[in-house]
Structure formats: structure tokens, C-alpha cells
Design a protein around this motif. Structure first.
Motif, PDB file in Angstrom:
ATOM      1  N   VAL A  32       7.870  10.205  13.565  1.00 40.06           N
ATOM      2  CA  VAL A  32       8.824   9.901  13.296  1.00 40.06           C
ATOM      3  C   VAL A  32       9.844   9.318  14.296  1.00 40.06           C
ATOM      4  CG1 VAL A  32      10.904  12.096  12.937  1.00 40.06           C
ATOM      5  CG2 VAL A  32       8.953  12.533  12.165  1.00 40.06           C
ATOM      6  N   ILE A  33      10.399   8.422  14.224  1.00 33.41           N
ATOM      7  CA  ILE A  33      11.385   7.293  14.512  1.00 33.41           C
ATOM      8  C   ILE A  33      12.916   8.254  14.753  1.00 33.41           C
ATOM      9  CG2 ILE A  33      12.830   5.191  15.491  1.00 33.41           C
ATOM     10  CD1 ILE A  33      11.224   4.124  13.134  1.00 33.41           C
ATOM     11  N   ARG A  34      13.506   8.625  16.215  1.00 35.13           N
ATOM     12  CA  ARG A  34      14.246  10.009  16.760  1.00 35.13           C
ATOM     13  C   ARG A  34      15.871   9.336  17.319  1.00 35.13           C
ATOM     14  NH1 ARG A  34      13.180  12.187  20.867  1.00 35.13           N
ATOM     15  NH2 ARG A  34      11.751  11.114  21.711  1.00 35.13           N
ATOM     16  N   ASN A  35      15.341   7.684  17.527  1.00 33.76           N
ATOM     17  CA  ASN A  35      16.680   6.781  17.585  1.00 33.76           C
ATOM     18  C   ASN A  35      16.938   5.773  17.014  1.00 33.76           C
ATOM     19  OD1 ASN A  35      14.756   5.419  19.215  1.00 33.76           O
ATOM     20  ND2 ASN A  35      16.435   5.813  20.478  1.00 33.76           N
ATOM     21  N   PRO A  36      17.001   5.781  15.470  1.00 29.23           N
ATOM     22  CA  PRO A  36      16.845   4.471  15.256  1.00 29.23           C
ATOM     23  C   PRO A  36      18.525   4.328  14.356  1.00 29.23           C
ATOM     24  CG  PRO A  36      17.230   6.370  13.556  1.00 29.23           C
ATOM     25  CD  PRO A  36      16.758   7.028  14.567  1.00 29.23           C
ATOM     26  N   GLU A  37      19.410   4.545  15.520  1.00 31.06           N
ATOM     27  CA  GLU A  37      20.845   4.292  15.570  1.00 31.06           C
ATOM     28  C   GLU A  37      21.303   2.930  16.502  1.00 31.06           C
ATOM     29  OE1 GLU A  37      20.279   7.237  18.209  1.00 31.06           O
ATOM     30  OE2 GLU A  37      19.719   7.431  16.584  1.00 31.06           O
ATOM     31  N   MET A  38      22.487   1.783  16.120  1.00 33.23           N
ATOM     32  CA  MET A  38      22.248   1.322  16.697  1.00 33.23           C
ATOM     33  C   MET A  38      23.859   0.772  16.929  1.00 33.23           C
ATOM     34  SD  MET A  38      19.562  -2.034  16.631  1.00 33.23           S
ATOM     35  CE  MET A  38      20.716  -2.848  17.800  1.00 33.23           C
ATOM     36  N   PRO A  39      24.690   2.125  17.378  1.00 36.36           N
ATOM     37  CA  PRO A  39      26.614   1.809  17.476  1.00 36.36           C
ATOM     38  C   PRO A  39      26.162   0.278  17.553  1.00 36.36           C
ATOM     39  CG  PRO A  39      25.225   3.975  18.128  1.00 36.36           C
ATOM     40  CD  PRO A  39      24.556   3.242  18.560  1.00 36.36           C
ATOM     41  N   ASP A  75      16.159  -7.719  23.254  1.00 38.50           N
ATOM     42  CA  ASP A  75      15.998  -5.719  22.766  1.00 38.50           C
ATOM     43  C   ASP A  75      16.631  -5.810  21.260  1.00 38.50           C
ATOM     44  OD1 ASP A  75      18.700  -6.891  23.726  1.00 38.50           O
ATOM     45  OD2 ASP A  75      18.701  -4.884  25.312  1.00 38.50           O
ATOM     46  N   THR A  76      18.266  -6.518  21.585  1.00 44.09           N
ATOM     47  CA  THR A  76      18.358  -6.055  19.723  1.00 44.09           C
ATOM     48  C   THR A  76      17.454  -6.738  18.447  1.00 44.09           C
ATOM     49  OG1 THR A  76      19.684  -8.494  19.473  1.00 44.09           O
ATOM     50  CG2 THR A  76      20.503  -6.332  20.558  1.00 44.09           C
ATOM     51  N   LEU A  77      16.908  -7.557  18.759  1.00 44.15           N
ATOM     52  CA  LEU A  77      15.855  -7.857  17.922  1.00 44.15           C
ATOM     53  C   LEU A  77      14.693  -6.904  17.796  1.00 44.15           C
ATOM     54  CD1 LEU A  77      14.721 -10.204  15.878  1.00 44.15           C
ATOM     55  CD2 LEU A  77      13.236 -11.064  17.745  1.00 44.15           C
ATOM     56  N   PHE A  78      13.983  -6.731  19.376  1.00 37.77           N
ATOM     57  CA  PHE A  78      12.793  -5.853  18.827  1.00 37.77           C
ATOM     58  C   PHE A  78      13.747  -4.655  18.161  1.00 37.77           C
ATOM     59  CE2 PHE A  78      11.747  -1.598  21.883  1.00 37.77           C
ATOM     60  CZ  PHE A  78      10.480  -1.801  21.466  1.00 37.77           C
ATOM     61  N   LYS A  79      14.271  -4.419  18.818  1.00 37.04           N
ATOM     62  CA  LYS A  79      14.728  -3.054  17.961  1.00 37.04           C
ATOM     63  C   LYS A  79      15.778  -2.730  16.571  1.00 37.04           C
ATOM     64  CE  LYS A  79      17.368   2.023  18.732  1.00 37.04           C
ATOM     65  NZ  LYS A  79      17.944   2.333  19.427  1.00 37.04           N
ATOM     66  N   MET A  80      15.700  -3.916  15.997  1.00 37.97           N
ATOM     67  CA  MET A  80      15.885  -4.153  14.729  1.00 37.97           C
ATOM     68  C   MET A  80      14.826  -3.624  14.582  1.00 37.97           C
ATOM     69  SD  MET A  80      19.729  -5.984  14.283  1.00 37.97           S
ATOM     70  CE  MET A  80      18.864  -6.161  12.506  1.00 37.97           C
ATOM     71  N   LEU A  81      14.511  -5.088  14.245  1.00 34.87           N
ATOM     72  CA  LEU A  81      13.162  -5.162  13.436  1.00 34.87           C
ATOM     73  C   LEU A  81      11.982  -3.889  13.244  1.00 34.87           C
ATOM     74  CD1 LEU A  81      10.999  -8.534  13.793  1.00 34.87           C
ATOM     75  CD2 LEU A  81       9.541  -6.185  13.585  1.00 34.87           C
ATOM     76  N   PHE A  82      11.683  -3.027  14.054  1.00 45.78           N
ATOM     77  CA  PHE A  82      10.834  -1.942  14.584  1.00 45.78           C
ATOM     78  C   PHE A  82      11.405  -1.020  13.505  1.00 45.78           C
ATOM     79  CE2 PHE A  82       8.191  -5.216  17.736  1.00 45.78           C
ATOM     80  CZ  PHE A  82       7.064  -5.312  16.437  1.00 45.78           C
ATOM     81  N   ILE A  83      12.612  -1.200  13.839  1.00 49.93           N
ATOM     82  CA  ILE A  83      13.446   0.275  13.204  1.00 49.93           C
ATOM     83  C   ILE A  83      14.142  -0.349  11.681  1.00 49.93           C
ATOM     84  CG2 ILE A  83      16.328   1.112  12.425  1.00 49.93           C
ATOM     85  CD1 ILE A  83      14.113   2.002  15.532  1.00 49.93           C
ATOM     86  N   GLN A  84      13.591  -1.114  11.245  1.00 52.07           N
ATOM     87  CA  GLN A  84      13.590  -1.415   9.919  1.00 52.07           C
ATOM     88  C   GLN A  84      12.624  -1.749   9.037  1.00 52.07           C
ATOM     89  OE1 GLN A  84      16.683  -5.069   9.131  1.00 52.07           O
ATOM     90  NE2 GLN A  84      18.345  -4.583  10.917  1.00 52.07           N
TER      91      GLN A  84
END
Length: 267
Positions: A44-51, A11-20
Motif C-alpha cells: 500500500v502506498i500511504r502518501n500518493p498525493e503531490m499537492p 524528486d518530482t519525476l521519482f515520485k510521479m513515476l512510481f506513484i503512477q
């Protein structure tokens, strides 16, 4: 075969890759929704953050919320079937849908809201790897509203052979891949988008930022598993205490609870 340390399902890779790499995300979503890429105007990506502080929270969802041509689209990857998955997806849909109504607007202003789930387990008793649900009248099959929709892509049901012209299956094969050989096989097809996605994969997994986020995420998963293990043991102890009060022999309590005789004696 050389097993991948991380996959597109991480899940971390999934989100980082497609956000970047939002252009890759846009192409992925177009193929998942079955719409032409050139037909996407608003994206538009509405939640790009990963705090980092949220990654240690076991309730943190690393999904991607988007607005695509005015409709809300939520994309998530799920590896394990933890039970009640369909209900969980409907809950997330309801939360997205109900929060989209601007103050003072009537209900017709609610946007079409779609949830896309890429899942690594069989969910439905069918051979098809793709299922799409909308609310229909049970006899006439009349559509109640097109503002609700659920896409499910079941990775275990993918066909063994995929052609270089089937973009949807190529994307899903990326998510299914567990070994370096499987990624290389896809890359050897020389489909530009797939090569870009695989190159992005190696770039992300080599970064220190990803390693730190994945460390925090892995710690959360470990802590959750340990808490669950402790809760189950405490439940067994409680059952054993009740059986002791009923003067049930130790060996029968051990058989019923999987506790050792020594643990039962200590109780």
C-alpha cells in the motif's frame, strides 16, 4: 553524450513515476529489500498525493511511504549531501515509527519500520555501495530489535559493468544514469522491467503535469538558494560592521569577508 534534462533522481519525476506505475515501485522495493516479488502480499502506498501548493515549500519531501507486508517502508532519493544526513534519516525513522502506534495499543504493536535511501554521494568510508544498519550490542553484536532498519545505496560506488541478471544493480544504474546513452545501454539489455521503467520515464517527462510540478519545484529550489545567498551576505556585512568598530583597515576587512571596498565604505 546527450545529457538528460531530468533523471530518475529528480524528486518530482521519482515520485510521479512510481506513484503512477505502482507495479514498477513494487518490483523496485522487492529488489531493494532483497525479497522475492511473489513474497509481497500487502503493498500500500500511504502518501500518493503531490499537492501543487506543497511543491513550492522547500521543506517538502517527495519520498514514498509504503506498507509492505505489515512493515512501514520509506523510500527517498537524495542528490546532495547537505550535512547530518544520517541524523536526518534517523529523525524521519523516529517520526514514522512513533506515529504508527494505534491509541490504546501496547508497544509490541509498533510495526517494523525501514528507511531506504538512494543517495548520489558517498556517505561511508567503505567500498560497498549498499549498507544496512540495525541496533546491535557493541561487543556481542546481539540485535536489540528488528523493528529499526536503514538501507543506504550509494550511487557513486556502483561498479562500471552491470549484468542483465542483477536486478538490484540495474535499478540503481537507472537512478545513476545522467545521459540518454546510459538509458539506452540499459534498455538494450532487453530486461522487460527495465524497458517498462524507461518507457514510463519518457511518458512522464513528456507530460504537461510533470513539467508544471517540476517548474514549481525548481522555483522553490531557486528561492531557497537565493535566500541562503542573501543570508550569507548579511552575515558578511555584520562581520564587516564589527571589524569597522575595531578600526580594522578596509583592505583587511575586504580580505576577511570577500566584500568589495565600495561595499565596506557604504557600511
Amino acid at each position: 553524450m546527450r545529457k538528460l534534462a531530468y533523471t530518475f533522481k529528480t524528486d518530482t519525476l521519482f515520485k510521479m513515476l512510481f506513484i503512477q506505475y505502482p507495479e514498477l515501485l513494487k518490483k523496485l522495493v522487492a529488489d531493494l529489500l532483497g525479497i522475492p516479488l511473489e513474497g509481497i502480499g500487502q503493498f500500500v502506498i500511504r502518501n500518493p498525493e503531490m499537492p501543487p501548493e506543497n511543491l513550492g515549500d522547500k521543506f517538502c519531501r517527495l519520498d514514498i511511504n509504503m506498507t509492505v507486508n505489515g512493515q512501514r517502508v520509506d523510500l527517498e532519493v537524495q542528490v546532495c549531501n547537505e550535512g547530518d544526513y544520517s541524523e536526518r534519516v534517523m529523525y524521519y525513522w523516529a517520526r514514522e515509527f512513533s506515529s504508527a502506534l494505534p491509541a490504546g495499543q501496547d508497544y509490541s504493536a509498533l510495526p517494523r519500520t525501514i528507511v531506504i535511501s538512494i543517495i548520489d554521494f558517498p556517505l561511508f568510508e567503505c567500498e560497498e555501495y549498499h549498507s544496512f544498519f540495525q541496533p546491535l550490542e557493541t561487543t556481542r553484536h546481539t540485535l536489540l530489535s528488528d523493528k529499526m532498519g536503514f538501507h543506504f545505496f550509494e550511487l557513486p560506488k556502483l561498479p562500471a559493468d552491470v549484468s542483465d541478471g542483477d536486478m538490484l544493480l540495474l535499478w540503481l544504474s537507472l537512478f545513476k544514469a545522467e545521459t540518454e546513452e546510459e538509458l539506452e545501454k540499459i534498455k538494450e539489455m532487453e530486461v522487460p522491467v527495465m524497458s517498462q521503467a524507461i518507457n514510463a520515464y519518457y511518458t512522464i517527462t513528456a507530460s504537461s503535469e510533470f513539467r508544471e510540478k517540476e517548474r514549481l519545484r525548481a522555483k522553490a529550489r531557486h528561492d531557497e538558494a537565493q535566500a541562503l545567498h542573501n543570508a550569507r551576505r548579511e552575515e558578511k556585512f555584520e562581520i564587516a560592521r564589527n571589524l569597522l568598530k575595531m578600526n580594522i583597515p578596509y583592505d583587511q576587512i575586504a580580505k576577511a569577508t570577500d566584500l568589495t571596498l565600495e561595499e565596506i565604505r557604504r557600511l
